[in-house]
Design a protein around this motif. Structure first.
Motif, mmCIF file in Angstrom:
data_model
loop_
_atom_site.group_PDB
_atom_site.id
_atom_site.type_symbol
_atom_site.label_atom_id
_atom_site.label_comp_id
_atom_site.label_asym_id
_atom_site.label_seq_id
_atom_site.Cartn_x
_atom_site.Cartn_y
_atom_site.Cartn_z
ATOM 1 N N ALA A 119 32.039 -5.333 -84.803
ATOM 2 C CA ALA A 119 33.222 -5.686 -84.021
ATOM 3 C C ALA A 119 33.276 -4.888 -82.720
ATOM 4 C CB ALA A 119 34.481 -5.440 -84.851
ATOM 5 N N ARG A 120 32.963 -3.604 -82.794
ATOM 6 C CA ARG A 120 32.961 -2.783 -81.579
ATOM 7 C C ARG A 120 31.912 -3.278 -80.597
ATOM 8 N NH1 ARG A 120 33.199 3.086 -84.626
ATOM 9 N NH2 ARG A 120 35.490 3.241 -84.862
ATOM 10 N N SER A 121 30.738 -3.607 -81.099
ATOM 11 C CA SER A 121 29.657 -4.060 -80.227
ATOM 12 C C SER A 121 30.023 -5.363 -79.530
ATOM 13 C CB SER A 121 28.370 -4.229 -81.032
ATOM 14 O OG SER A 121 27.264 -4.417 -80.190
ATOM 15 N N LYS A 122 30.631 -6.279 -80.274
ATOM 16 C CA LYS A 122 31.051 -7.554 -79.685
ATOM 17 C C LYS A 122 32.121 -7.326 -78.616
ATOM 18 C CE LYS A 122 32.871 -12.113 -80.982
ATOM 19 N NZ LYS A 122 34.057 -12.113 -80.093
ATOM 20 N N GLU A 123 33.091 -6.454 -78.917
ATOM 21 C CA GLU A 123 34.154 -6.168 -77.958
ATOM 22 C C GLU A 123 33.603 -5.523 -76.684
ATOM 23 O OE1 GLU A 123 38.101 -3.290 -77.491
ATOM 24 O OE2 GLU A 123 37.003 -3.367 -79.372
ATOM 25 N N ILE A 124 32.749 -4.537 -76.856
ATOM 26 C CA ILE A 124 32.193 -3.844 -75.697
ATOM 27 C C ILE A 124 31.289 -4.768 -74.891
ATOM 28 C CG2 ILE A 124 30.640 -1.969 -75.006
ATOM 29 C CD1 ILE A 124 31.772 -0.388 -77.408
ATOM 30 N N GLY A 125 30.506 -5.588 -75.581
ATOM 31 C CA GLY A 125 29.660 -6.536 -74.876
ATOM 32 C C GLY A 125 30.473 -7.469 -74.003
ATOM 33 N N GLY A 126 31.591 -7.970 -74.527
ATOM 34 C CA GLY A 126 32.448 -8.842 -73.727
ATOM 35 C C GLY A 126 33.100 -8.110 -72.575
ATOM 36 N N ARG A 127 33.507 -6.867 -72.811
ATOM 37 C CA ARG A 127 34.180 -6.096 -71.766
ATOM 38 C C ARG A 127 33.236 -5.699 -70.637
ATOM 39 N NH1 ARG A 127 36.412 -1.779 -74.706
ATOM 40 N NH2 ARG A 127 34.712 -0.375 -74.202
ATOM 41 N N GLU A 128 32.001 -5.364 -70.991
ATOM 42 C CA GLU A 128 31.061 -4.870 -69.991
ATOM 43 C C GLU A 128 30.126 -5.950 -69.454
ATOM 44 O OE1 GLU A 128 32.008 -2.183 -69.133
ATOM 45 O OE2 GLU A 128 32.854 -1.165 -70.868
ATOM 46 N N GLY A 129 30.241 -7.156 -69.991
ATOM 47 C CA GLY A 129 29.397 -8.240 -69.493
ATOM 48 C C GLY A 129 27.935 -8.109 -69.895
#
Length: 289
Positions: A119-129
């Motif tokens: 979940a963290r990886s998905k969130e960070i990936g979306g936030r950082e592009g």
């Protein structure tokens, strides 16, 4: 005579108690305090506090959150490593989660470590592009884990399953895998225990080296780590630069300035001081809102 001896023994014990109390309870603490307040040691002894404009804003030894009241990351700031200390970065509750790589099945009480990382990886990936996918995670950010139910062979494998369940995807969600060994993959019925089956994590086709680095999705052993890796800082540069209306080169220059190399040249890994980096960003490139 015996009574006199008893009195002398107790008086000697009382004197020893008083002397040791004075030395260990008064003299020694005062001596340590005095040495700790000497030049060069005072800052560390007082907690390595960091001041900005006359206000104490944190400690160089303790990480902190750069998020709004709802917990959402503030785009203008570099984000710290996650924390498992209390409600986050609590020095009175310093600890890790004590969860390991075998914690892969969610329960009604909490998400597994695997799902938390996904979940963290998905969130960070979306936030950082960047690509937030990683091995053993579904595209929806939960652990890709199956319970394979059926007769087991001598090696424990279930070669002919009678049922396969995606244990971390409750019914209502589409399982990440359609079939497994010719058997349809079912969603998990809430509250049902699927431990009777063989629990198997599915790697998927995510890259071996995810774009989101490990320190972005896992807490440190203390839960208080104030630094992040240069790799985690690098994927945040574009977001911070855009939020502050400056170039990525300007932000990278500050990241480089606040990056420390390995201790003694060979111990540990390079690290970025998040608090001091964010403070200098506020000083040099104030957020205009």
């Amino acid at each position: 005579m015996r009574f006199s001896t008893w009195i002398r023994q107790h008086l000697a014990a009382l004197r020893a108690l008083l002397v040791l109390t004075a030395i260990t309870g008064i003299v020694y603490p005062l001596a340590v305090f005095a040495v700790a307040q000497s030049p060069g040691l005072r800052e560390k002894a007082d907690g390595s506090l960091v001041d900005a404009n006359g206000t104490t804003v944190g400690s160089s030894l303790i990480g902190q959150s750069f998020a709004d009241a709802d917990g959402a990351a503030l785009a203008r700031y570099f984000q710290s490593r996650p924390s498992a200390a209390g409600d986050g970065y609590d020095p009175m509750s310093t600890a890790a989660s004590n969860l390991g790589p075998e914690d892969i099945v969610d329960t009604p009480a909490r998400a597994s470590l695997l799902t938390t990382v996904c979940a963290r990886s998905k969130e960070i990936g979306g936030r950082e592009g960047v690509d937030g996918s990683r091995p053993y995670c579904t595209k929806d950010g939960v652990g890709a884990v199956l319970s394979i139910i059926g007769p087991r062979g001598p090696d424990g494998d279930v070669s002919h399953p009678v049922q396969v369940v995606s244990v971390n995807e409750a019914c209502g969600a589409q399982p990440f895998l359609g079939t497994y060994r010719g058997v349809r993959v079912d969603c998990a019925e809430p509250g049902r225990d699927y431990s009777v089956g063989r629990i198997v994590p599915i790697r998927g086709n995510a890259p071996d080296a995810p774009a989101v680095p490990p320190d972005a999705v896992t807490a440190s052993g203390s839960g208080l780590d104030p630094n992040i890796s240069p790799e985690y800082a690098a994927i945040q540069v574009a977001r911070v630069a855009k939020a502050r209306g400056v170039t990525e080169e300007q932000v990278r220059a500050l990241v480089t300035k606040h990056t420390a190399g390995r201790t003694l040249g060979f111990l540990g890994q390079p690290q970025v001081d998040v608090l001091r980096l964010n403070l200098e960003l506020d000083q040099r490139h104030p957020y205009q809102g």
